[in-house]
Design an enzyme around this catalytic site. Structure first.
Site, mmCIF file in Angstrom:
data_model
loop_
_atom_site.group_PDB
_atom_site.id
_atom_site.type_symbol
_atom_site.label_atom_id
_atom_site.label_comp_id
_atom_site.label_asym_id
_atom_site.label_seq_id
_atom_site.Cartn_x
_atom_site.Cartn_y
_atom_site.Cartn_z
ATOM 1 N N LYS A 23 0.842 -1.196 0.000
ATOM 2 C CA LYS A 23 0.000 0.000 0.000
ATOM 3 C C LYS A 23 0.882 1.253 0.000
ATOM 4 O O LYS A 23 0.717 2.152 -0.807
ATOM 5 C CB LYS A 23 -0.890 0.005 1.247
ATOM 6 C CG LYS A 23 -1.669 1.290 1.451
ATOM 7 C CD LYS A 23 -2.295 1.347 2.840
ATOM 8 C CE LYS A 23 -2.976 2.671 3.096
ATOM 9 N NZ LYS A 23 -4.221 2.831 2.333
ATOM 10 N N ILE A 443 -25.702 13.394 2.668
ATOM 11 C CA ILE A 443 -25.782 11.987 3.082
ATOM 12 C C ILE A 443 -25.216 11.771 4.488
ATOM 13 O O ILE A 443 -25.342 10.695 5.063
ATOM 14 C CB ILE A 443 -25.103 11.080 2.034
ATOM 15 C CG1 ILE A 443 -25.722 11.315 0.660
ATOM 16 C CG2 ILE A 443 -25.226 9.605 2.373
ATOM 17 C CD1 ILE A 443 -27.237 11.136 0.595
ATOM 18 N N ARG A 527 -6.369 0.315 -1.131
ATOM 19 C CA ARG A 527 -7.314 0.589 -0.060
ATOM 20 C C ARG A 527 -7.520 -0.627 0.832
ATOM 21 O O ARG A 527 -7.801 -1.721 0.346
ATOM 22 C CB ARG A 527 -8.687 0.981 -0.643
ATOM 23 C CG ARG A 527 -8.805 2.448 -0.924
ATOM 24 C CD ARG A 527 -8.928 3.242 0.360
ATOM 25 N NE ARG A 527 -10.244 3.127 0.962
ATOM 26 C CZ ARG A 527 -11.238 3.982 0.738
ATOM 27 N NH1 ARG A 527 -11.079 5.007 -0.060
ATOM 28 N NH2 ARG A 527 -12.391 3.804 1.338
ATOM 29 N N TRP A 573 -19.526 -5.491 7.081
ATOM 30 C CA TRP A 573 -18.173 -4.925 7.161
ATOM 31 C C TRP A 573 -17.454 -5.287 8.449
ATOM 32 O O TRP A 573 -16.486 -4.650 8.848
ATOM 33 C CB TRP A 573 -18.244 -3.403 6.937
ATOM 34 C CG TRP A 573 -18.675 -3.082 5.524
ATOM 35 C CD1 TRP A 573 -18.808 -3.965 4.485
ATOM 36 C CD2 TRP A 573 -19.037 -1.804 4.988
ATOM 37 N NE1 TRP A 573 -19.230 -3.317 3.346
ATOM 38 C CE2 TRP A 573 -19.374 -1.991 3.625
ATOM 39 C CE3 TRP A 573 -19.110 -0.510 5.528
ATOM 40 C CZ2 TRP A 573 -19.773 -0.944 2.799
ATOM 41 C CZ3 TRP A 573 -19.510 0.539 4.704
ATOM 42 C CH2 TRP A 573 -19.831 0.317 3.356
ATOM 43 N N HIS A 706 -17.243 10.904 -5.814
ATOM 44 C CA HIS A 706 -16.001 10.142 -5.953
ATOM 45 C C HIS A 706 -14.930 10.944 -6.663
ATOM 46 O O HIS A 706 -13.797 10.502 -6.783
ATOM 47 C CB HIS A 706 -16.256 8.841 -6.708
ATOM 48 C CG HIS A 706 -17.277 7.983 -6.036
ATOM 49 N ND1 HIS A 706 -18.617 8.061 -6.323
ATOM 50 C CD2 HIS A 706 -17.159 7.071 -5.043
ATOM 51 C CE1 HIS A 706 -19.275 7.213 -5.558
ATOM 52 N NE2 HIS A 706 -18.420 6.614 -4.777
HETATM 53 N N1 GLN Z 1 -23.543 8.548 6.288
HETATM 54 C C1 GLN Z 1 -22.363 8.055 5.681
HETATM 55 C C2 GLN Z 1 -21.517 9.217 5.186
HETATM 56 O O1 GLN Z 1 -22.050 10.174 4.778
HETATM 57 C C3 GLN Z 1 -22.691 7.142 4.523
HETATM 58 C C4 GLN Z 1 -21.447 6.526 3.947
HETATM 59 C C5 GLN Z 1 -21.713 5.452 2.944
HETATM 60 O O2 GLN Z 1 -22.772 5.337 2.391
HETATM 61 N N2 GLN Z 1 -20.709 4.667 2.620
HETATM 62 O O3 GLN Z 1 -20.314 9.166 5.191
HETATM 63 ZN ZN ZN Z 2 -22.958 6.043 0.185
#
Ligand code: GLN
Ligand code: ZN
Length: 766
Positions: A23, A443, A527, A573, A706
């Site tokens: 890595k 989000i 990663r 996970w 991304h």
């Molecule tokens: N709530 C999380 C964030 O905003 C969602 C992350 C995800 O969907 N991998 O980081």
């Molecule tokens: Zn997400």
């Protein structure tokens, strides 16, 4: 065969290095801090250390027991470029020379003008592979001197005869997609590809290989676009042809991750010398006896390569004896590559000795394989067997593994616990939130700044007190709330500054979990993730997030969304205990989250988001198992959220846009609002969801987080109009694709400014 397969082997080994050397070497090369030679040297050192380690652990260094499965980025990419599968858009002229490192990384990572190969989940694991693109015009060909051959030579020069590992031709084609939409299915190139493998095998034989391993996990799944019979026929055709050649090494076809079923008999008839079966995730093949008739060695995968618990050696021994009785020749192996587990428990001094004694990471699993093989050969391994037995017995009765309170609570769950008020009544009750048409939100996470990471590091070293650390977090929350008010977002978030990782954070605050210090596992490329260990009954000793969310809510009049990670994602996970059915573990986690939601409500929070980005990940590899999976996974989500009041708006978030297989599951979650990834696919999924009668709130992402690219207001408004047209009035939400934690502030502010402006524009058109 002149060279029998050793009685102990493994299907693969972690490639990233015990201290993540690969890595570091990759990232330093990508950042221009080191040369290609430095990277090659570091990689060769990782391979050498692995060979020495596996030799020291007792794998036969002279008889192909040690797999040679290195990849700089991904094993599917490594195999694809060695057969010439390089899409034309990369502008790499087909030649007889192997790709350069830079060319390989361009396929993996793209560049300013060229998107990389698509990255997607590897079977039901959390590893991601790069999707090869194969069309009629793809110049598939044998490229002499490529990695598999040079790495074999490298090992031979040090006196180790390794077993080169390649992704098999059937799996490579089934995992590929056509280079251009409308091109025929890649499987149509089977003949061409098999001819390339034949030449490759001849080259490997000439270079000294006695055995080659071809990985065919595609043969344990039936979710391909082509019918199962066609997959079986492809495997028969490919392996008859490969086994029919005379100048070749012996072939081990490995089928990890599930049950080979009828494909076992199909393979035994082709002339391959050995078949690897996964006896952790599948039962014995019905036609096991066919191996004896066909003189095929069965590599019995009795040691789990996908989880971290110590093997029940008694059970494994019994299974091995059955295989030997019916199949004749058996080698002991791992069920899958050990790629999915960390290197060794020996360095985990942060774990209790007791918990550590229940675990086996890669090194320890190699030792288990060896022990089983020695036992099978008649050696006295009673000391090892009784040590394993004692560890298992200790685990079975240890404090915390089974807790009456938790078990009773799960047993008392009723169907009503998973039902909220009718959606129409909820919509009515939630009008109190006072949200506009096309509400805007994010989000959850805001950029994780260097200050935050440093504060966490300082807390660990003791430079910051807990109180000082919490002040840093509160200041950050206040900043993020002020920013969102300024931007004009409608439903605010606290930004998740207190979280290192969305699963580990909860694991650290729930009973029944432990976290490792060095347990890194490759996720893709450079990663790595550090899955938590879910070892005992799960419960919540104290509220986890209400203080943070409540503080955020105290700073604004706008609704603040509480943020939780869902039960399925927490399981997906983590390394989950193997001594309790997974659906029951999921219910335990769900009940802990249910209490958390009640406490968020008590803290005045009226919007709660439960993230399930991993919902699709655990989808079984056989269709017949989908129903049961959807039942328990959706059930766990609904148990977590089912106690929420009608006027609490429940959101969920999913991180992908291919819904075909899980559309019913998403509907079943019964969330008031669902946010999904959609920007890169230009809202493609919205009409699909509409067609599936998805009638609740939907936030298809309009900003691809991304990449640092900032979408313009016009672009976002365009995407919104597309989605709006496919949905009923009042259904559409406006949000990015995912959390913002990996982004910088500058681009985040610019993109969210445009997002709010675009929402206002489209709102005005209503
Ligand atoms: N709530 C999380 C964030 O905003 C969602 C992350 C995800 O969907 N991998 O980081
Ligand atoms: Zn997400």
């Amino acid at each position: 065969m002149s060279n029998p397969l050793p009685t102990a082997t493994i299907l693969g080994y972690p490639r990233i290095g015990e201290n993540r050397e690969l890595k570091r070497a990759l990232e330093s090369y990508w950042a221009d801090r080191s040369s290609a030679d430095d990277l090659r040297t570091a990689a060769a050192q990782v391979r050498r250390t692995t060979r020495q380690r596996l030799t020291a652990l007792g794998l036969d260094a002279e008889a192909a027991a040690i797999p040679s499965d290195f990849a700089y980025y991904d094993q599917v990419l490594t195999t694809a470029i060695q057969v010439g599968a390089v899409p034309a858009r990369f502008g790499i002229e087909p030649s007889d020379a192997p790709l350069s490192l830079d060319e390989e990384f361009r396929l993996a990572r793209g560049d300013a003008d060229t998107p990389p190969l698509e990255l997607t989940k590897w079977f039901d694991t959390n590893y991601h592979y790069l999707v090869p693109e194969i069309s009629p015009q793809t110049p598939l060909r044998h490229i002499p001197g490529a990695a598999a051959v040079s790495e074999l030579r490298e090992a031979l020069a040090e006196g180790v005869l390794t077993r080169p590992v390649l992704v098999g031709p059937v799996t490579l084609l089934l995992l590929s997609k056509p280079e251009n939409p409308g091109d025929p299915a890649p499987l149509e190139r089977l003949d061409d590809l098999v001819a390339v493998y034949a030449a490759w095998l001849a080259e490997l034989a000439a270079a000294g290989a006695t055995w080659v391993q071809l990985d065919e996990p595609a043969l344990v799944a039936d979710t391909w676009d082509v019918p199962a019979e066609q997959v079986t026929a492809a495997a028969e055709q490919a392996y008859r042809r490969l086994a029919g050649a005379t100048d070749r090494p012996s072939l081990l076809v490995a089928a990890p991750y599930g049950e080979l079923r009828e494909n076992f008999a199909a393979l035994t008839g082709t002339g391959v010398e050995a078949i690897g079966i996964d006896l952790v995730h599948g039962a014995l093949p019905a036609d096991l006896d066919a191996a004896a008739t066909a003189d095929v060695t069965v590599v019995a995968g009795v040691v789990d390569g996908h989880n971290v618990w110590r093997t029940d050696l008694d059970r494994a021994t019994a299974l091995l004896q059955q295989v030997r009785e019916r199949a004749g020749q058996v080698s002991v192996g791992t069920a899958t590559s050990l790629l999915h587990v960390p290197h060794t428990t020996a360095v985990e001094d942060g774990l209790s000795d007791q918990l550590r004694s229940w675990l086996a990471f890669a090194h320890e699993k190699v030792t288990e394989v060896r022990t089983l093989a020695r036992g099978l050969a008649g050696e006295d391994v009673s000391v090892e067997l009784s040590a394993a037995r004692a560890a298992l017995a200790d685990r079975a009765q240890a404090d915390g593994v089974s807790r009456t309170q938790v078990r009773d609570r799960v047993a008392a769950v009723t169907p009503e616990d998973t039902h909220r008020a009718d959606y129409t009544d909820r919509v009515e009750a939630q009008r109190a939130l006072g949200l506009p048409d096309l509400p805007t939100t994010t989000i959850g996470s805001f950029p994780q700044t260097t200050e935050l990471r440093q504060a966490r590091a300082r807390l660990r070293t003791g430079e910051l007190t807990q109180a000082e650390y919490e002040q840093v977090i509160r200041d950050e929350i206040a900043r993020v709330i002020a920013l969102q008010e300024e931007l004009g977002l409608d439903v605010l978030v606290h930004g998740e500054p207190e979280r290192n990782d969305m699963v580990q954070y909860f694991a650290e605050h729930l009973d029944g979990f432990a976290v490792t210090q060095h347990g890194w596992v490759q996720s893709y490329g450079s990663r790595c993730t550090r899955p938590s260990l879910l070892w005992g009954d799960v419960s919540r000793p104290a509220p986890i997030t209400p203080a943070w969310s409540g503080y955020a809510a105290s700073l604004t009049d706008k609704p603040v969304k509480g943020m939780l990670t869902g039960p399925v994602t927490i399981l997906a996970w983590s390394f989950v205990r193997d001594d309790l059915p997974v659906p029951e573990v999921a219910q335990q986690v769900a009940l802990a989250l249910r209490d958390e939601i009640a406490d968020l409500e008590a803290a005045g929070i009226r919007v709660v988001q439960v993230d399930e980005p991993a919902l699709r990940e655990l989808l079984p590899l056989r269709r017949e198992d989908h129903r049961a999976y959807v039942d328990w996974s959706v059930g766990a989500f609904r148990l977590a959220t089912g106690g929420a009041a009608a006027d609490t708006q429940v959101h969920t978030h999913l991180c992908y846009s291919e819904f075909g297989e899980v559309i019913d599951a998403i509907n079943g979650l019964d969330a008031d609002v669902t946010s999904i990834e959609a920007a890169r696919s230009a809202m493609e999924v919205v009409p699909e969801l509409a067609a599936a009668k998805f009638s609740r709130g939907l936030g298809p992402g309009v900003y691809d987080i991304h990449s640092p690219r900032v979408p313009s207001t016009e672009e976002i408004a365009g995407l919104l109009r597309l989605a709006d047209g496919a949905l009923a009035r009042g259904q559409l939400w406006v949000n990015p694709d995912c959390g913002l934690k990996t982004r910088g502030y500058e681009e985040t502010v610019a993109a969210l400014t445009n997002l709010v402006a675009a929402a206002r524009q489209v709102r005005a058109e209503h």
